[in-house]
Motif scaffolding. Structure first.
Motif, PDB file in Angstrom:
ATOM      1  N   HIS A   7      -1.944   5.535  -3.083  1.00  0.00           N
ATOM      2  CA  HIS A   7      -2.368   6.623  -2.453  1.00  0.00           C
ATOM      3  C   HIS A   7      -2.082   7.473  -1.838  1.00  0.00           C
ATOM      4  CE1 HIS A   7      -5.192   2.628  -1.107  1.00  0.00           C
ATOM      5  NE2 HIS A   7      -3.913   1.942  -0.847  1.00  0.00           N
ATOM      6  N   ARG A  45       0.392  -7.189  -5.183  1.00  0.00           N
ATOM      7  CA  ARG A  45      -0.487  -6.686  -4.775  1.00  0.00           C
ATOM      8  C   ARG A  45      -0.502  -5.731  -4.623  1.00  0.00           C
ATOM      9  NH1 ARG A  45      -3.338  -9.328  -2.280  1.00  0.00           N
ATOM     10  NH2 ARG A  45      -3.332  -8.449  -0.367  1.00  0.00           N
ATOM     11  N   ALA A  92       1.002  -1.028  -0.471  1.00  0.00           N
ATOM     12  CA  ALA A  92      -0.150  -0.387   0.118  1.00  0.00           C
ATOM     13  C   ALA A  92       0.763   1.432  -0.156  1.00  0.00           C
ATOM     14  CB  ALA A  92      -0.845  -0.329   1.468  1.00  0.00           C
ATOM     15  N   SER A 147      -1.401  -0.580  -4.553  1.00  0.00           N
ATOM     16  CA  SER A 147      -2.148  -0.295  -4.381  1.00  0.00           C
ATOM     17  C   SER A 147      -1.716   0.844  -4.337  1.00  0.00           C
ATOM     18  CB  SER A 147      -3.592   0.101  -3.196  1.00  0.00           C
ATOM     19  OG  SER A 147      -3.192  -0.348  -1.819  1.00  0.00           O
ATOM     20  N   ARG A 188      -8.720  -2.105   0.162  1.00  0.00           N
ATOM     21  CA  ARG A 188      -7.943  -2.439  -1.185  1.00  0.00           C
ATOM     22  C   ARG A 188      -7.020  -4.373  -0.783  1.00  0.00           C
ATOM     23  NH1 ARG A 188      -7.043   0.608  -4.897  1.00  0.00           N
ATOM     24  NH2 ARG A 188      -6.103  -0.731  -6.015  1.00  0.00           N
ATOM     25  N   HIS A 189      -6.447  -4.485   0.857  1.00  0.00           N
ATOM     26  CA  HIS A 189      -5.540  -5.384   0.931  1.00  0.00           C
ATOM     27  C   HIS A 189      -6.024  -6.442   2.307  1.00  0.00           C
ATOM     28  CE1 HIS A 189      -2.647  -3.627  -1.219  1.00  0.00           C
ATOM     29  NE2 HIS A 189      -2.658  -2.642  -1.147  1.00  0.00           N
TER      30      HIS A 189
END
Length: 269
Positions: free
Chosen positions: A59, A55, A33, A57, A79-80
């Motif tokens: 922000h 994965r 993240a 994301s 998201r996670h």
């Protein structure tokens, strides 16, 4: 700490040490993240991590924004589904003596470098407690070990991060959350070039100071990132990154009052 399939939240992930940490974690299979105030930097970091198959994301986050930080954990969880690592790396620099630096600029720096760390920790701590194993990693600095002239604000913020991290580690002893404080030495990032200068200081003097600082920034960020992530894997409480930082740390312990008398002769004006 096992990093594969964990979720790491990293501030300041759009460049420098933050990006290097993110890519080092991605190579170990850790999901990311990524948070930064620079959306362009975030996209570039995410693209570099894409080949690792984790994965990711992105922000956009200003750690000085209290409400944004308070809401951020829910974005990450959406998201996670979890958070296992919180890496508080976002920071800014501000040159100048205490008398040169305005109250507004001093507060600006502290709000990001120190209060940003505290806000992020407060926001994510309840969620880290839910993990089977978790760690908070706070980036201090070589200037959280020594206090050179002309760095009153920056050094104050990094000593504050160091003290906060150490006390938090003691308070969390016996829990599933570890705390690591990191003291990087001269890592070749853009922090010197992007440092804010006090109003009223001649431009020539600002350029001279920045050039002098940049000469001391030698370690590639990628190497620093690997050292830091290796320390996370080893559950280390403190990491001093770079030979320069290790030597200066030893000198400060041997001569905590007079170390600058020795060091200032090594700094070439």
């Amino acid at each position: 700490m096992r990093l594969k399939d964990r979720v790491a939240v990293i501030t300041g992930a759009g460049s420098g040490i933050g990006r290097a940490i993110a890519l080092s974690l991605a190579r170990r299979g850790c999901h990311l993240a990524l948070a930064d105030i620079s959306e362009a930097g975030l996209r570039e970091t995410a693209q570099l991590a894409a080949g690792s198959g984790v994965r990711t994301s992105c922000h956009r986050l200003d750690v000085a924004d209290r409400e944004a930080v308070r809401a951020f954990p829910q974005e990450v969880l959406a998201r996670h589904g979890a958070a296992h690592l919180l890496i508080n790396n976002a920071g800014v620099a501000l040159g100048g003596t205490f008398e040169q630096v305005s109250e507004e600029d001093f507060d600006w720096l502290m709000n990001i470098n120190f209060h940003g760390v505290v806000r992020m920790t407060r926001a994510f701590l309840p969620h880290l407690h839910q993990a089977d194993e978790a760690r908070i990693v706070n980036l201090s600095s070589l200037y959280g070990l020594i206090s050179p002239p002309g760095q009153a604000a920056y050094s104050a913020s990094k000593f504050a991060v160091r003290g906060f991290s150490n006390a938090l580690r003691h308070e969390l002893e016996g829990s599933r959350i570890g705390v690591t404080v990191v003291h990087p030495g001269g890592v070749a990032t853009a922090i010197a070039r992007s440092a804010r200068a006090p109003a009223g200081v001649p431009e020539e003097e600002v350029r001279r100071r920045k050039a002098l600082t940049e000469k001391l920034l030698r370690m590639p960020p990628e190497k620093a990132g690997e050292i830091i992530v290796g320390a996370i894997e080893q559950d280390r409480a403190r990491v001093v990154v770079g030979t320069d930082a290790k030597i200066v740390s030893l000198l400060e312990r041997l001569s905590p009052v007079h170390y600058w008398r020795l060091l200032k002769h090594r700094v070439k004006e």
